[in-house]
Design an enzyme around this catalytic site. Structure first.
Site, PDB file in Angstrom:
ATOM      1  N   GLN A  20      86.713  27.495  66.721  1.00  0.00           N
ATOM      2  CA  GLN A  20      85.661  28.477  66.423  1.00  0.00           C
ATOM      3  C   GLN A  20      86.076  29.372  65.260  1.00  0.00           C
ATOM      4  OE1 GLN A  20      83.944  30.539  69.869  1.00  0.00           O
ATOM      5  NE2 GLN A  20      84.659  28.832  71.130  1.00  0.00           N
TER       6      GLN A  20
HETATM    7  N1  LIG Z   1      78.021  11.905  71.728  1.00  0.00           N
HETATM    8  C1  LIG Z   1      79.273  12.382  71.640  1.00  0.00           C
HETATM    9  N2  LIG Z   1      79.534  13.650  72.003  1.00  0.00           N
HETATM   10  C2  LIG Z   1      80.803  14.085  71.885  1.00  0.00           C
HETATM   11  C3  LIG Z   1      81.842  13.261  71.407  1.00  0.00           C
HETATM   12  N3  LIG Z   1      82.981  13.987  71.402  1.00  0.00           N
HETATM   13  C4  LIG Z   1      82.665  15.193  71.863  1.00  0.00           C
HETATM   14  N4  LIG Z   1      81.356  15.280  72.170  1.00  0.00           N
HETATM   15  C5  LIG Z   1      80.666  16.464  72.684  1.00  0.00           C
HETATM   16  O1  LIG Z   1      80.794  17.518  71.753  1.00  0.00           O
HETATM   17  C6  LIG Z   1      80.958  18.780  72.409  1.00  0.00           C
HETATM   18  C7  LIG Z   1      82.191  19.494  71.926  1.00  0.00           C
HETATM   19  O2  LIG Z   1      83.350  18.778  72.327  1.00  0.00           O
HETATM   20  P1  LIG Z   1      84.791  19.484  72.412  1.00  0.00           P
HETATM   21  O3  LIG Z   1      85.758  18.391  72.698  1.00  0.00           O
HETATM   22  O4  LIG Z   1      84.774  20.653  73.302  1.00  0.00           O
HETATM   23  O5  LIG Z   1      84.963  19.985  70.912  1.00  0.00           O
HETATM   24  P2  LIG Z   1      86.214  20.765  70.283  1.00  0.00           P
HETATM   25  O6  LIG Z   1      86.406  20.204  68.917  1.00  0.00           O
HETATM   26  O7  LIG Z   1      87.372  20.690  71.195  1.00  0.00           O
HETATM   27  O8  LIG Z   1      85.667  22.243  70.169  1.00  0.00           O
HETATM   28  P3  LIG Z   1      86.532  23.632  70.121  1.00  0.00           P
HETATM   29  O9  LIG Z   1      87.489  23.580  71.268  1.00  0.00           O
HETATM   30  O10 LIG Z   1      85.542  24.733  70.254  1.00  0.00           O
HETATM   31  O11 LIG Z   1      87.221  23.670  68.801  1.00  0.00           O
HETATM   32  C8  LIG Z   1      80.950  18.469  73.907  1.00  0.00           C
HETATM   33  O12 LIG Z   1      79.672  18.703  74.396  1.00  0.00           O
HETATM   34  C9  LIG Z   1      81.305  16.990  73.961  1.00  0.00           C
HETATM   35  O13 LIG Z   1      80.746  16.353  75.092  1.00  0.00           O
HETATM   36  C10 LIG Z   1      81.517  11.910  71.019  1.00  0.00           C
HETATM   37  O14 LIG Z   1      82.334  11.112  70.553  1.00  0.00           O
HETATM   38  N5  LIG Z   1      80.217  11.541  71.152  1.00  0.00           N
END
Ligand SMILES: Nc1nc2c(ncn2[C@@H]2O[C@H](COP(=O)(O)OP(=O)(O)OP(=O)(O)O)[C@@H](O)[C@H]2O)c(=O)[nH]1
Ligand SMILES: [Mg+2]
Length: 181
Positions: free
Chosen positions: A68
């Site tokens: 974030q």
């Molecule tokens: N369709 C789809 N959705 C995904 C995929 N990877 C993650 N998501 C979705 O994207 C959203 C964010 O995923 P996170 O893994 O929390 O993202 P992050 O990069 O860790 O985010 P921060 O911790 O805030 O930096 C969630 O709702 C997941 O379900 C993917 O490969 N395909």
């Protein structure tokens, strides 16, 4: 000195991997999928999570840091001794691709990341209509990167597609660079 330390760690077959990218890119979901954990229960990462993965005889210490905007200034606390940077891009997030480009560019100028190779994970490619590898290579101007070895791998944290392929590259690249087996 740093490279001696790196080699010492590689001898133990241990790699430090820093996973960064804009919030919502899917970093935590990628790590969960690799660990065979439930991918339907992720929430935004406010600090960081370290996961150790045994991967083809290597011990991968993956640092998954929240993306974030308000907490990106903490990324710098994790740069030290990084062997590989995994930059996670949301293929469906065209609106913020300029932001994504600028953040990556900043990281590549960091001296403490100078020795790290770069895996760009183009995530969420299970969703139709997103950017492909070619487009993201062009938009992020990856061809201009001369300071780091890099590759783009399109993947999906949901299906698991190409997650191993990406990690394989990281391990292989570390071996190539540091002359170890
Ligand atoms: N369709 C789809 N959705 C995904 C995929 N990877 C993650 N998501 C979705 O994207 C959203 C964010 O995923 P996170 O893994 O929390 O993202 P992050 O990069 O860790 O985010 P921060 O911790 O805030 O930096 C969630 O709702 C997941 O379900 C993917 O490969 N395909
Ligand atoms: Mg996260």
């Amino acid at each position: 000195m740093l490279s001696i330390l790196r080699k010492a760690r590689l001898k133990d077959k241990e790699l430090r991997i820093l996973m960064l990218g804009l919030d919502n890119a899917g970093k935590t979901t990628i790590v969960k999928k690799i660990m065979n954990e439930d991918v339907n229960t992720v929430s935004p990462t406010l600090g960081f999570i370290i996961k150790t993965i045994d991967f083809h005889g290597y011990k991968l210490n993956i640092w998954d840091v929240g993306g974030q905007k308000t907490i990106r200034s903490y990324w710098r606390n994790y740069f030290e001794k990084t062997d590989a940077l995994i930059w996670v891009v949301d293929a469906t997030d065209k609106l913020r691709i300029d932001d994504c480009k600028a953040e990556l560019k900043g990281l590549l100028q960091e001296e403490r990341l100078a020795g790290a190779s770069l895996l760009v994970f183009l995530n969420k490619t299970d969703v139709a209509g997103g950017m492909d590898e070619q487009e993201v290579t062009r938009v992020l101007e990856l061809e201009r990167i001369l300071t780091h070895r890099w590759v783009v791998v399109s993947c999906s944290a949901m299906t698991g597609k190409n997650l191993e392929t990406g990690l394989d590259w990281v391990v292989q690249d570390a071996r190539d660079r540091l002359f170890l087996y």
